[in-house]
Scaffold this active site. Sequence first.
Site, PDB file in Angstrom:
ATOM      1  N   GLU A  85      10.100  15.402  15.576  1.00 18.62           N
ATOM      2  CA  GLU A  85      10.422  15.296  14.153  1.00 18.62           C
ATOM      3  C   GLU A  85       9.553  16.305  13.396  1.00 18.62           C
ATOM      4  O   GLU A  85       8.328  16.232  13.451  1.00 18.62           O
ATOM      5  CB  GLU A  85      10.124  13.881  13.667  1.00 18.62           C
ATOM      6  CG  GLU A  85      10.535  13.655  12.232  1.00 18.62           C
ATOM      7  CD  GLU A  85      10.303  12.236  11.762  1.00 18.62           C
ATOM      8  OE1 GLU A  85       9.221  11.684  12.012  1.00 18.62           O
ATOM      9  OE2 GLU A  85      11.219  11.677  11.124  1.00 18.62           O
TER      10      GLU A  85
ATOM     11  N   GLU B  86      10.236   0.906  10.364  1.00 13.70           N
ATOM     12  CA  GLU B  86      11.229   1.956  10.102  1.00 13.70           C
ATOM     13  C   GLU B  86      10.499   3.275  10.325  1.00 13.70           C
ATOM     14  O   GLU B  86       9.646   3.652   9.533  1.00 13.70           O
ATOM     15  CB  GLU B  86      11.760   1.801   8.672  1.00 13.70           C
ATOM     16  CG  GLU B  86      13.104   2.448   8.486  1.00 13.70           C
ATOM     17  CD  GLU B  86      12.979   3.879   8.023  1.00 13.70           C
ATOM     18  OE1 GLU B  86      12.882   4.765   8.906  1.00 13.70           O
ATOM     19  OE2 GLU B  86      12.975   4.110   6.810  1.00 13.70           O
TER      20      GLU B  86
ATOM     21  N   CYS C  99      13.384  10.609   6.981  1.00 16.78           N
ATOM     22  CA  CYS C  99      13.377  10.130   8.362  1.00 16.78           C
ATOM     23  C   CYS C  99      14.751  10.251   9.001  1.00 16.78           C
ATOM     24  O   CYS C  99      14.869  10.444  10.202  1.00 16.78           O
ATOM     25  CB  CYS C  99      12.888   8.687   8.404  1.00 16.78           C
ATOM     26  SG  CYS C  99      13.647   7.663   7.162  1.00 16.78           S
TER      27      CYS C  99
ATOM     28  N   LYS D  58       0.848  -1.198   0.000  1.00 16.02           N
ATOM     29  CA  LYS D  58       0.000   0.000   0.000  1.00 16.02           C
ATOM     30  C   LYS D  58       0.881   1.245   0.000  1.00 16.02           C
ATOM     31  O   LYS D  58       1.584   1.520   0.965  1.00 16.02           O
ATOM     32  CB  LYS D  58      -0.898   0.044   1.227  1.00 16.02           C
ATOM     33  CG  LYS D  58      -1.894   1.202   1.115  1.00 16.02           C
ATOM     34  CD  LYS D  58      -2.549   1.579   2.409  1.00 16.02           C
ATOM     35  CE  LYS D  58      -1.875   2.711   3.128  1.00 16.02           C
ATOM     36  NZ  LYS D  58      -1.905   4.011   2.441  1.00 16.02           N
TER      37      LYS D  58
HETATM   38  P1  NDP Z   1       1.880   7.757   8.536  1.00  9.79           P
HETATM   39  O1  NDP Z   1       2.679   6.962   9.481  1.00  9.79           O
HETATM   40  O2  NDP Z   1       0.457   8.020   8.859  1.00  9.79           O
HETATM   41  O3  NDP Z   1       1.921   7.101   7.079  1.00  9.79           O
HETATM   42  C1  NDP Z   1       2.725   6.041   6.651  1.00  9.79           C
HETATM   43  C2  NDP Z   1       1.897   4.984   5.943  1.00  9.79           C
HETATM   44  O4  NDP Z   1       1.040   4.313   6.862  1.00  9.79           O
HETATM   45  C3  NDP Z   1       0.970   5.556   4.869  1.00  9.79           C
HETATM   46  O5  NDP Z   1       0.862   4.638   3.812  1.00  9.79           O
HETATM   47  C4  NDP Z   1      -0.325   5.654   5.641  1.00  9.79           C
HETATM   48  O6  NDP Z   1      -1.438   5.773   4.840  1.00  9.79           O
HETATM   49  C5  NDP Z   1      -0.308   4.378   6.440  1.00  9.79           C
HETATM   50  N1  NDP Z   1      -1.170   4.367   7.615  1.00  9.79           N
HETATM   51  C6  NDP Z   1      -1.755   5.406   8.260  1.00  9.79           C
HETATM   52  N2  NDP Z   1      -2.471   4.961   9.311  1.00  9.79           N
HETATM   53  C7  NDP Z   1      -2.349   3.616   9.347  1.00  9.79           C
HETATM   54  C8  NDP Z   1      -2.834   2.585  10.205  1.00  9.79           C
HETATM   55  N3  NDP Z   1      -3.595   2.848  11.253  1.00  9.79           N
HETATM   56  N4  NDP Z   1      -2.487   1.306   9.953  1.00  9.79           N
HETATM   57  C9  NDP Z   1      -1.686   1.015   8.907  1.00  9.79           C
HETATM   58  N5  NDP Z   1      -1.211   1.940   8.056  1.00  9.79           N
HETATM   59  C10 NDP Z   1      -1.513   3.232   8.269  1.00  9.79           C
HETATM   60  O7  NDP Z   1       2.628   9.122   8.294  1.00  9.79           O
HETATM   61  P2  NDP Z   1       1.967  10.491   7.811  1.00  9.79           P
HETATM   62  O8  NDP Z   1       1.893  10.471   6.351  1.00  9.79           O
HETATM   63  O9  NDP Z   1       0.701  10.784   8.548  1.00  9.79           O
HETATM   64  O10 NDP Z   1       3.044  11.521   8.319  1.00  9.79           O
HETATM   65  C11 NDP Z   1       2.998  11.992   9.680  1.00  9.79           C
HETATM   66  C12 NDP Z   1       4.392  12.166  10.211  1.00  9.79           C
HETATM   67  O11 NDP Z   1       5.073  10.930  10.219  1.00  9.79           O
HETATM   68  C13 NDP Z   1       5.285  13.077   9.390  1.00  9.79           C
HETATM   69  O12 NDP Z   1       5.084  14.395   9.708  1.00  9.79           O
HETATM   70  C14 NDP Z   1       6.638  12.583   9.766  1.00  9.79           C
HETATM   71  O13 NDP Z   1       7.046  13.197  10.962  1.00  9.79           O
HETATM   72  C15 NDP Z   1       6.442  11.112   9.988  1.00  9.79           C
HETATM   73  N6  NDP Z   1       6.821  10.295   8.814  1.00  9.79           N
HETATM   74  C16 NDP Z   1       7.948   9.556   8.892  1.00  9.79           C
HETATM   75  C17 NDP Z   1       8.347   8.817   7.796  1.00  9.79           C
HETATM   76  C18 NDP Z   1       9.570   8.002   7.815  1.00  9.79           C
HETATM   77  O14 NDP Z   1      10.106   7.708   6.763  1.00  9.79           O
HETATM   78  N7  NDP Z   1      10.031   7.563   8.960  1.00  9.79           N
HETATM   79  C19 NDP Z   1       7.612   8.833   6.554  1.00  9.79           C
HETATM   80  C20 NDP Z   1       6.395   9.589   6.585  1.00  9.79           C
HETATM   81  C21 NDP Z   1       6.053  10.295   7.690  1.00  9.79           C
HETATM   82  P3  NDP Z   1      -1.884   7.254   4.420  1.00  9.79           P
HETATM   83  O15 NDP Z   1      -0.817   7.781   3.541  1.00  9.79           O
HETATM   84  O16 NDP Z   1      -3.103   7.079   3.700  1.00  9.79           O
HETATM   85  O17 NDP Z   1      -2.025   8.028   5.702  1.00  9.79           O
END
Ligand code: NDP
Length: 485
Positions: free
Chosen positions: A394, A263, A297, A189
């Site tokens: 972050e 991660e 990240c 996904k």
């Molecule tokens: P999320 O953790 O929400 O998103 C990562 C993935 O998980 C997306 O595909 C998301 O879908 C999906 N997801 C969301 N909720 C669930 C759930 N309950 N169960 C399973 N999968 C889920 O990150 P965000 O996009 O909301 O970003 C928020 C913050 O997270 C950022 O501001 C940043 O600080 C951090 N972040 C860190 C990352 C990293 O590489 N470590 C990457 C991205 C964000 P969907 O996109 O539809 O929400």
Amino acid sequence: MTELQPIPDDWTYAPAPEGRDIVTLQPRYGLYVGGQWLEPSETYTTLAPRDEEPLAEIAQATEEDVDRAVTAARDAFANGWSSLPGSERAKYLFRIARILQERAREFAVLESLNGGKPIKESRDVDLPLAAAHFFYYAGWADKLEYAFPNRRPKPVGVAGQIIPWNFPLLMLAWKIAPALACGNTVVLKPAETTPLTALLFCDVLRQAELPPGVVNIITGDGRTGAALVDHAGVDKIAFTGSTDVGKLIQRRLAGTGKKLTLELGGKAANIVFDDCALDQAVEGIVNGIYFNQGHVCCAGSRLFAQESIYEPLVDKLKHRLTTLRVGDPLDKNTDVGAINSRMQLEKIEELVASGREEGAEIYQPPCRLPEKGYWFAPTVFTNVAQSYRIAQEEIFGPVLSVLTFRTPEEAVEKANNTPYGLSAGVWTEKGSRILWMAQRMRAGVVWANTFNRFDPTSPFGGYKESGFGREGGLHGLEPYLTFDE
Ligand code: NDP
């Protein structure tokens, strides 16, 4: 005699837009399940963050859709893929890698359009690394017995993979390549805001003639991710994203026996000693935090400057910021592109406001931001205390917090004073000091005199709230295998 040309007095860059004709967008995308496109029951619109242009209608996968995808992956696993000789699996992975190289420009343009990152980064970093991951893991597919001698490695089964929006295609490659090399099948996904390169990747799978169901791509928001995590037919979850969602997933999987790698976020320290090559360090700091608008990240979001060089370092850094070109992600000269989404922009704005309120001093270079779309100027905070939110949380944006230290011991103590532990950087000319620091930093990766370097042969992953498990290298195979021991 040739006439001397007058020296121009205006050195501003002319626009250098990358053509987007190479990308053919469909108005509407379905779900890629069992090698077929399924009609969605519900859709949402994906945008270009640079100007909020609607790009396409994307499927919102329901629980039933997730079930169809997991069933297709299970069938493909049972009906041939898991028992295929490694050398045969490798051929598919090599093919995928080569097709990605051939179609690199198309993917790079689409990545920048849908994600907002500068085209020079998609073109020179995301695409080459994504292809390299497939090449690298193709090489392991028939050597698993050598990688894990006397342990009889076997595939885990169906891997559910959930990826974020900051490196959409690259994270897809990090997840899919080792899973397939080990003989697993996949349901992936992509993030809600950046589905388009994953959907284009389905066409690569078609070209590579990958058997149906080996890779299934389902789009949707967090609900789709949650349904995938909860599905009883999934044997392993690999997640990259926020620490909050990571914790949620870990709680949901407790006691289910499913394997899990996480991660998650980071708040990396980039530590600059007074004996370093200062100009080189400034470039590393800029690359560490402004690369991909800081949506990284492992971004070097906390700069620790040794007090004796604090002033020249900050002066040079501020000057360097004035030369960064912020603007259209599809312009080949752009250094800092668009923020990925309105939600992310609001999060950055909120944290930056908290920095001002708590007493930090803000610097932003003069730059004209486009009127439409999501934008944030490169930002440096000085006068930052360790307790400020901008030093703790972050931000995931182009925002750097500068702190100081006097001794190596103090640098280590301050750098490790975070719930995260994904990466760190050390700048010094002394090799012994690099090793001394690296042994004491609680971070999965420690870069020395460089930052944000990635290579498929090198494992990547975190400590503490940055998650567990490793991706990349030999270590990246292990989460996709079980062992008869
Ligand atoms: P999320 O953790 O929400 O998103 C990562 C993935 O998980 C997306 O595909 C998301 O879908 C999906 N997801 C969301 N909720 C669930 C759930 N309950 N169960 C399973 N999968 C889920 O990150 P965000 O996009 O909301 O970003 C928020 C913050 O997270 C950022 O501001 C940043 O600080 C951090 N972040 C860190 C990352 C990293 O590489 N470590 C990457 C991205 C964000 P969907 O996109 O539809 O929400």
